[in-house]
Scaffold this motif. Sequence first.
Motif, short mmCIF file in Angstrom:
data_model
loop_
_atom_site.label_atom_id
_atom_site.label_comp_id
_atom_site.label_asym_id
_atom_site.label_seq_id
_atom_site.Cartn_x
_atom_site.Cartn_y
_atom_site.Cartn_z
N SER A 15 -5.80 7.01 -8.80
CA SER A 15 -5.62 5.79 -8.02
C SER A 15 -5.18 6.11 -6.59
CB SER A 15 -4.55 4.91 -8.70
OG SER A 15 -4.28 3.77 -7.91
N ASP A 20 -10.06 -2.38 -9.80
CA ASP A 20 -9.39 -1.12 -9.48
C ASP A 20 -8.74 -1.20 -8.10
OD1 ASP A 20 -8.83 1.64 -10.30
OD2 ASP A 20 -10.09 2.19 -8.60
N ASP A 21 -9.43 -1.78 -7.14
CA ASP A 21 -8.85 -1.95 -5.80
C ASP A 21 -7.62 -2.85 -5.86
OD1 ASP A 21 -10.86 -0.37 -4.75
OD2 ASP A 21 -12.07 -2.04 -4.03
N TYR A 22 -7.69 -3.90 -6.66
CA TYR A 22 -6.56 -4.82 -6.78
C TYR A 22 -5.34 -4.12 -7.37
CZ TYR A 22 -3.92 -9.04 -7.81
OH TYR A 22 -2.93 -9.99 -7.85
N HIS A 64 0.83 -1.19 0.00
CA HIS A 64 0.00 0.00 0.00
C HIS A 64 0.87 1.25 0.00
CE1 HIS A 64 -3.64 -2.36 0.67
NE2 HIS A 64 -2.89 -3.11 1.45
N GLN A 122 -14.86 -2.11 -9.69
CA GLN A 122 -14.32 -1.66 -8.41
C GLN A 122 -13.31 -2.66 -7.85
OE1 GLN A 122 -15.05 1.46 -6.88
NE2 GLN A 122 -13.16 0.80 -5.87
N GLY A 123 -13.63 -3.96 -7.98
CA GLY A 123 -12.72 -4.99 -7.46
C GLY A 123 -11.38 -4.98 -8.16
N ALA A 147 -4.62 -0.93 -7.24
CA ALA A 147 -4.08 0.01 -6.25
C ALA A 147 -3.29 -0.70 -5.16
CB ALA A 147 -5.22 0.82 -5.64
N ALA A 148 -3.68 -1.92 -4.82
CA ALA A 148 -3.03 -2.66 -3.73
C ALA A 148 -1.79 -3.42 -4.19
CB ALA A 148 -4.03 -3.63 -3.10
#
Length: 549
Positions: free
Chosen positions: A104, A139-141, A14, A136-137, A143-144
């Motif tokens: 992001s 995009d979150d992946y 992160h 969304q899933g 970013a992480a």
Amino acid sequence: MSSRHTHHLLPALHGEGVPSLLSGFATCPGLFYATPAADGILSRIRIPGGIISSRQCRAIADIAEQHGGGYVDVTNRANLQVREIRTGINAEVLKYLQDMGLGSGNPVVDHIRNIMTSPTAGIDLLELIDTRPFVQGWDDYIAAHPALAGLSAKFSVCFDGGGIIRVCDRLNDILFVAVLVDGNVYFRLCLTVGAKGQPPSDIGILLPPEKYLPVLAALAEVYLAHSNPTSKRRLRLLELLNTLGCENYLQQVQQRLPFSLLYSDLTPQPPSLLGKGEEFSTLLQADAKYQHIGIHPQRQQGLFYIGVVLPLGRLESSQMRGLADLATKYGSATLRLTPWQNLLITDIPQKWVADVLREIVFLGLDFSATNIKSALVACSGKKGCTASATDTKDHALALAKYLDRVTLDCPVNIHFSGCEKSCAQHSKSDITLLGVNIEADNGTVEGYHVYVGDSNQKFGRELYQNVTFAELPALIERMLYVYKIHRLNSDESFGEFANRYAEQSNHRGTEKPVRPCGFPTCSLLAFPFAQRLRQEKGSNWRDTEKLRV
């Protein structure tokens, strides 16, 4: 996602905020990756799925006004671009935008292309599945997992929910298309393979929707394993698949998964023919091509969305604030950007639709699919890009003004491209105008080659060469005149009309190549469409008579 799958994904890390704009200039812009352009610095704001809140709209309008040219451009991936930035956007402002969910959450992956889906996801009357959670899933992946920064910035993913408004014909590296099989919804996996410039092909794999993320992560991981992160030019997925072979690539993907991929049909086919049966899918496409414009019912009882025409995808800051206010007052305080460079105001109760329409007009915008600007597309042109031969945006707006007197009952997609790259629209258009410099007595003048319909050529079938912009509006007007008089019926699009005449020409063996000179006598016989043009108004379309359609 269940814990049993997490160890098959890339390790997550992160970021710790944004200390400053990332150093240097990038080839592909992002919020944290500035890119120089002919008109100043360009900043692109990723809007996953194209959904943006009214609050975010107001913030971007302020940024465009304070730091840029006082406007934003909607792109063909439903991003927002702020152009003409003269002074840098400082870290405090970037952090403010990031905290609002813009860009992001991890700056090192912010340059990766926007995630595309239908602008009517979740509200489409006929969709098989709401694709917003999948956008969304992923995009979150991203970013992480900062390791994904090693991917090409042009790495692109799309989700098509199988509804009325489809995006499966858009150019993307990886496409998930919802289909119905024995009463259950699956995703068909499509990959970009083969010739450049073609939509992704179905590779014969069916996925239960809940398994999309580990498969997508494995696809990206194999891609990374064959990429050189230190190379200035990152390998495109298309290039890797064509070199490695699709079967070999998928075998390596399978090795990273705890479950077997389900193969249903190993014959690649265009995704646009998948989903609900070929006949029904074709019907949907015919009816839905411009349902992102105008007034349409949602799947939610009593609610409507309105598709707003944005001239060449551009919004002045004041218009952006006005639309944000409309969405807050009458809808759900959200706007949806489309890959066709327009936007939707959604969740409007039926009793307020007329009020919203009046306020859209008051903002200087329109909502009619027959407005010539509804399908008018142009790249940034020579003012924004050094590769462009012509001032495409100003020319497009001038053409639209000239054609105001033309009454259309269906949209005509006119695409201005300043160079061969075709950045603004990758798919075929009804009429493509390719910018060129034309030698004249007093130096060079700006002009266009004119293409129509489909062919094996990138822009369609070449009809005219070296038409100066001064001559172009009258020519396009007469082309529309011929189309309206000689089409089979009101449902035949301009592109279909042009293709029909091309087929007749091929059957007769009368088609001749267009010779590279600027006089109509060299090109009028190149295409039966042009023969019609000559028959209707004489052999010289360059006369000064103004024709009203």
